[in-house]
Motif scaffolding. Structure first.
Motif, short mmCIF file in Angstrom:
data_model
loop_
_atom_site.label_atom_id
_atom_site.label_comp_id
_atom_site.label_asym_id
_atom_site.label_seq_id
_atom_site.Cartn_x
_atom_site.Cartn_y
_atom_site.Cartn_z
N ASP A 128 24.14 16.06 -4.78
CA ASP A 128 23.99 15.34 -3.52
C ASP A 128 25.27 14.60 -3.20
O ASP A 128 25.64 13.66 -3.90
N HIS A 130 26.47 11.99 -1.72
CA HIS A 130 25.69 10.83 -1.30
C HIS A 130 26.46 9.87 -0.41
O HIS A 130 25.90 9.20 0.44
N CYS A 131 27.76 9.78 -0.64
CA CYS A 131 28.59 8.83 0.10
C CYS A 131 30.05 9.25 -0.04
O CYS A 131 30.36 10.19 -0.78
N THR A 137 26.36 4.00 0.45
CA THR A 137 25.89 4.64 1.67
C THR A 137 26.09 3.77 2.91
O THR A 137 26.30 4.29 4.00
N PRO A 141 28.16 6.08 6.81
CA PRO A 141 27.08 6.54 7.68
C PRO A 141 27.19 8.00 8.08
O PRO A 141 26.22 8.61 8.52
N ASP A 174 23.18 19.05 -1.47
CA ASP A 174 22.93 18.30 -0.24
C ASP A 174 24.30 17.91 0.29
O ASP A 174 24.98 17.07 -0.29
N ASN A 177 24.23 12.89 2.44
CA ASN A 177 22.98 12.16 2.40
C ASN A 177 22.72 11.41 3.71
O ASN A 177 23.52 10.57 4.11
N GLU A 178 21.64 11.72 4.39
CA GLU A 178 21.15 10.98 5.55
C GLU A 178 22.26 10.57 6.52
O GLU A 178 22.51 9.38 6.74
N PRO A 179 22.98 11.54 7.11
CA PRO A 179 24.08 11.18 8.02
C PRO A 179 23.56 10.50 9.29
O PRO A 179 22.78 11.07 10.04
N LEU A 180 23.98 9.28 9.51
CA LEU A 180 23.57 8.51 10.67
C LEU A 180 24.76 7.71 11.19
O LEU A 180 25.40 6.99 10.44
N LEU A 190 26.89 14.15 14.18
CA LEU A 190 26.05 15.21 13.62
C LEU A 190 26.46 16.57 14.16
O LEU A 190 26.31 17.59 13.48
N TYR A 193 29.30 17.50 12.13
CA TYR A 193 28.75 17.85 10.82
C TYR A 193 28.27 19.30 10.82
O TYR A 193 28.60 20.09 9.94
#
Length: 208
Positions: A128, A130-131, A137, A141, A174, A177-180, A190, A193
């Motif tokens: 993952d 993750h960051c 994280t 973002p 992955d 992780n949770e791209p926002l 995104l 991305y």
């Protein structure tokens, strides 16, 4: 599946190894019938690797007297990963009867060793991204920032693919992780991305 954090932190290796040797955790996973582990990493680790914190030796790697003491616990996690003095002490820890052989490896080398150990036990691994760094994280973002370009993210994904893609028990990665994040320069991150991933998949251009 269980999440095992740590590689994406200053410790540079999964948490808990400063207190118990790896075999203890492998046994816990087996005894509780876990068949998959998700391991978070950060982009800086993938691109540049790092020194990791103290890893407690296996009982058969230390003298009997040292194996029966808690002397190794004196080497704490966290700042130890970047403290060369403490790391050197761990490498020569006479009170521990000698260091774990894993202390001679970098973080990415330990990760590869652990993936192979999971394979021996029939445990799958999901890597993952993750960051971006050990800042975590909240500071990551989306998969790029002022210090990490889209090209570097592609390079990192490619390095993961080359290093672990042939491992029979690595079920995937992955890619972030949770791209926002809010819109950047008129285009939603995104969308960038998706485009970056599409370029990587279609061209296999891992090095650029």
């Amino acid at each position: 599946m269980v999440n095992w954090y740590g590689f994406q932190t200053d410790q540079g290796v999964v948490h808990g190894l400063y207190a118990q040797p790896p075999s203890v955790f492998y046994k816990i996973l087996e005894d509780n019938s876990f068949n998959a582990v998700r391991i978070p990493v950060d982009l800086d680790l993938i691109l540049y690797d790092r020194k990791h914190g103290f890893i407690k030796p296996e009982p058969d790697e230390v003298e009997e007297r040292a194996a029966e003491t808690n002397a190794c616990l004196a080497f704490a996690p966290g700042p130890a990963a970047e403290d060369d003095t403490l790391r050197a002490a761990a490498l020569n820890a006479s009170s521990c009867g000698g260091p774990s052989p894993l202390m001679q490896n970098t973080s990415l080398q330990v990760l590869e060793i652990m993936v192979d150990e999971f394979a021996k036990r029939g445990i799958l691994v999901l890597l993952d991204l993750h960051c971006l760094s050990t800042k975590g994280t909240n500071a990551s973002p989306v998969f790029f920032d002022s210090s990490h370009t889209v090209a570097q993210a592609l390079q990192g994904w490619g390095k993961l693919a080359r290093s672990f893609g042939a491992k029979k028990n690595v079920l995937g990665a992955d890619v972030f992780n949770e791209p926002l994040a809010p819109r950047a320069k008129g285009q939603h991150p995104l969308r960038l991305y998706d485009n970056a991933n599409l370029d990587l998949v279609l061209t296999g251009n891992f090095d650029n």
